[in-house]
Design an enzyme around this catalytic site. Structure first.
Site, PDB file in Angstrom:
ATOM      1  N   CYS A   1       0.810  -1.225   0.000  1.00 35.75           N
ATOM      2  CA  CYS A   1       0.000   0.000   0.000  1.00 35.75           C
ATOM      3  C   CYS A   1       0.838   1.268   0.000  1.00 35.75           C
ATOM      4  O   CYS A   1       0.283   2.370  -0.031  1.00 35.75           O
ATOM      5  CB  CYS A   1      -0.954  -0.016   1.188  1.00 35.75           C
ATOM      6  SG  CYS A   1      -2.057  -1.452   1.167  1.00 35.75           S
TER       7      CYS A   1
ATOM      8  N   HIS B   1      -2.107   8.281   5.848  1.00 35.05           N
ATOM      9  CA  HIS B   1      -2.468   6.965   5.323  1.00 35.05           C
ATOM     10  C   HIS B   1      -3.860   6.589   5.810  1.00 35.05           C
ATOM     11  O   HIS B   1      -4.673   6.084   5.033  1.00 35.05           O
ATOM     12  CB  HIS B   1      -1.432   5.937   5.771  1.00 35.05           C
ATOM     13  CG  HIS B   1      -1.556   4.604   5.100  1.00 35.05           C
ATOM     14  ND1 HIS B   1      -1.504   4.453   3.735  1.00 35.05           N
ATOM     15  CD2 HIS B   1      -1.726   3.355   5.622  1.00 35.05           C
ATOM     16  CE1 HIS B   1      -1.640   3.162   3.430  1.00 35.05           C
ATOM     17  NE2 HIS B   1      -1.786   2.485   4.554  1.00 35.05           N
TER      18      HIS B   1
ATOM     19  N   GLU C   1      -0.122   5.677  13.526  1.00 37.20           N
ATOM     20  CA  GLU C   1       0.265   6.767  12.646  1.00 37.20           C
ATOM     21  C   GLU C   1       0.043   8.117  13.313  1.00 37.20           C
ATOM     22  O   GLU C   1       0.887   9.022  13.211  1.00 37.20           O
ATOM     23  CB  GLU C   1      -0.528   6.693  11.334  1.00 37.20           C
ATOM     24  CG  GLU C   1      -0.102   7.749  10.329  1.00 37.20           C
ATOM     25  CD  GLU C   1      -0.895   7.695   9.033  1.00 37.20           C
ATOM     26  OE1 GLU C   1      -0.467   8.371   8.071  1.00 37.20           O
ATOM     27  OE2 GLU C   1      -1.931   7.003   8.969  1.00 37.20           O
TER      28      GLU C   1
ATOM     29  N   LYS D   1      -9.207   8.580   2.371  1.00 33.11           N
ATOM     30  CA  LYS D   1      -9.763   7.233   2.206  1.00 33.11           C
ATOM     31  C   LYS D   1     -11.204   7.150   2.694  1.00 33.11           C
ATOM     32  O   LYS D   1     -11.932   6.231   2.305  1.00 33.11           O
ATOM     33  CB  LYS D   1      -8.900   6.205   2.956  1.00 33.11           C
ATOM     34  CG  LYS D   1      -7.562   5.921   2.294  1.00 33.11           C
ATOM     35  CD  LYS D   1      -6.802   4.823   3.033  1.00 33.11           C
ATOM     36  CE  LYS D   1      -5.485   4.484   2.349  1.00 33.11           C
ATOM     37  NZ  LYS D   1      -4.466   5.541   2.524  1.00 33.11           N
TER      38      LYS D   1
ATOM     39  N   HIS E   1      -9.743   2.421   0.280  1.00 31.74           N
ATOM     40  CA  HIS E   1      -8.307   2.142   0.254  1.00 31.74           C
ATOM     41  C   HIS E   1      -7.960   1.475  -1.070  1.00 31.74           C
ATOM     42  O   HIS E   1      -8.251   0.294  -1.284  1.00 31.74           O
ATOM     43  CB  HIS E   1      -7.940   1.234   1.426  1.00 31.74           C
ATOM     44  CG  HIS E   1      -6.461   1.090   1.651  1.00 31.74           C
ATOM     45  ND1 HIS E   1      -5.527   1.441   0.710  1.00 31.74           N
ATOM     46  CD2 HIS E   1      -5.761   0.621   2.722  1.00 31.74           C
ATOM     47  CE1 HIS E   1      -4.320   1.199   1.183  1.00 31.74           C
ATOM     48  NE2 HIS E   1      -4.434   0.719   2.401  1.00 31.74           N
TER      49      HIS E   1
ATOM     50  N   PHE F   1       1.808  -3.538   3.847  1.00 32.69           N
ATOM     51  CA  PHE F   1       2.171  -4.885   4.306  1.00 32.69           C
ATOM     52  C   PHE F   1       3.652  -5.133   4.012  1.00 32.69           C
ATOM     53  O   PHE F   1       4.187  -4.674   2.998  1.00 32.69           O
ATOM     54  CB  PHE F   1       1.340  -5.939   3.579  1.00 32.69           C
ATOM     55  CG  PHE F   1      -0.078  -6.070   4.076  1.00 32.69           C
ATOM     56  CD1 PHE F   1      -0.541  -5.380   5.171  1.00 32.69           C
ATOM     57  CD2 PHE F   1      -0.966  -6.917   3.415  1.00 32.69           C
ATOM     58  CE1 PHE F   1      -1.844  -5.517   5.622  1.00 32.69           C
ATOM     59  CE2 PHE F   1      -2.278  -7.065   3.848  1.00 32.69           C
ATOM     60  CZ  PHE F   1      -2.715  -6.365   4.950  1.00 32.69           C
TER      61      PHE F   1
END
Length: 405
Positions: free
Chosen positions: A160, A300, A311, A329, A334, A393
């Site tokens: 991502c 993010h 975050e 998002k 996403h 990931f």
């Protein structure tokens, strides 16, 4: 030595929020979610799909049959970005044009269809186009063919964070003078039964199937998971001096990039946010700026339990509490490998328009999120310095610093 500055001279967006940049920006500013219950899947799942995309009309029936959707979206977004930058691909020096696009999952639709053909008992039923239709690198190849770009081309695959990594990698190609123009961004279209079943088994998808429009709730105390999406975002990048020499419209400047790895877990973020903090600090150092200089962050912000708090704590430590923070998002969902590219484009637009979009569906900010998260409605404010962050990931982290032109 002054920071290396790269001009963003073109943008292209094909996402659930719209078929072009103007539609995207209007939808993101409105804070209206694109999520809906996906009736194409065997189990109830909320997704954000690109609606009304006609590959036959955009690419022609022959090209559309030979390419998978992640390529098709990228080609159209790249065409938009190049046109926005004022370049004529028939007249430019293609040998000096590079392509860097982020992607992770490739043409999963083709894989699933052709695997079903193989299981039917006849290997000859497998399409001879399967490999070029699902391989992730093919998107940069197809975009290069479409644009007559004969410089370096590659795909970044940092989950991502891929779209953000692509922009950072493109900047290095310009710094090294391997290219004069780089078409950079990300694309993903993998909303297939197998992929979504895998996400569901990992427990990261929102379960709010009875209220899909409010399923994605970044930074909200009641968030319960992400909403998977598809889309493509592309930026045209040039050395700032070159862009000014040709009197190009410079939308914003990429002034810093940083990347780092958690080295902790294949899927879970490091609990203290070590990787994203390293990436963010590296990006600010590269830009020769400090955290207190940052006016806006496009975070993010996935709407997952761990990501948002981890975050947020990093952003508070590094930037303090002055920056206006949003997660787009909440509107787009996403878009996986494309997410960083979409958010880079929205960050550029925030700088250009002096508007920070709201975080859609944010009802009650999680008490652990000690940030000024924009909610309910857009906030107008001068944005001279902005940051976009991405986590993926495998522990991949990347951050970009943008400044006004």
């Amino acid at each position: 030595m002054p920071p290396f500055e790269v001009a963003v001279t073109g943008l292209g967006l094909v996402t659930p929020a719209g078929a072009d940049v103007a539609e995207n920006w209007d939808r993101v500013r409105s804070g209206r979610s694109c999520a809906s219950l996906d009736e194409t899947l065997p189990d109830p799942t909320v997704t954000c799909r690109v609606r009304g995309f006609d590959a036959d009309a955009a690419l022609g029936p022959f090209a559309a049959r030979q390419t998978e959707r992640f390529v098709q979206l990228a080609v159209v977004a790249a065409r938009q970005a190049v046109a926005d930058a004022g370049w004529d691909t028939g007249a430019w020096d293609g040998a000096r044009v590079g392509i860097v696009l982020g992607n992770s999952l490739g043409g999963m639709q083709s894989v699933e269809r052709q695997h079903a053909n193989l299981l039917g008992g006849d290997p000859r039923a497998v399409s001879p186009l399967l490999l070029p239709m699902f391989m992730v690198n093919m998107v940069s190849g197809y975009v290069a063919i479409d644009l007559d770009a004969r410089g370096p081309s590659q795909v970044t695959a940092t989950a991502c964070a891929s779209g953000t990594t692509a922009v950072g990698t493109a900047r290095e190609l310009l710094r090294s003078r391997a290219c004069d123009i780089v078409v950079a961004g990300g694309t993903e279209s993998a909303l297939t039964p197998l992929v979504l079943a895998a996400f569901r088994r990992m427990g990261v998808l929102s379960r709010r199937c009875d209220e899909p429009a409010t399923a994605c709730r970044p930074f909200d105390v009641d968030r319960d998971g992400l909403v998977a999406a598809e889309g493509a975002g592309v930026l045209v990048l040039e050395r700032l001096a070159d862009a000014r020499a040709r009197n190009a419209h410079v939308r914003a400047v990429v002034r810093g990039y940083g990347a780092a790895t958690d080295a902790y877990h294949v899927a879970a973020p490091e609990p203290n946010g070590r990787g994203i903090e390293l990436a963010l600090r590296a990006a600010l150092k590269d830009a020769q700026l400090t955290g207190s200089d940052v006016d806006h962050v496009n975070a993010h912000g996935t709407s997952t339990l761990q990501n948002d708090v981890i975050e947020a704590r990093v952003l508070r430590r590094v930037l303090g509490g002055r920056s206006l923070v949003t997660s787009t998002k909440g509107v787009t969902g996403h878009a996986l490998a494309a997410a960083g590219a979409l958010e880079a484009a929205y960050t550029v637009l925030a700088i250009e328009h002096g508007v920070v979009p709201p975080t859609a569906n944010l009802m009650t900010v999680d008490p652990a999120v000690e940030l000024d998260v924009v909610r309910a409605a857009e906030r107008k404010a001068p944005v001279e310095v902005a940051v976009s962050t991405s986590l993926g990931f495998g522990g991949h982290n990347a951050a970009l610093v943008f400044t006004a032109a």
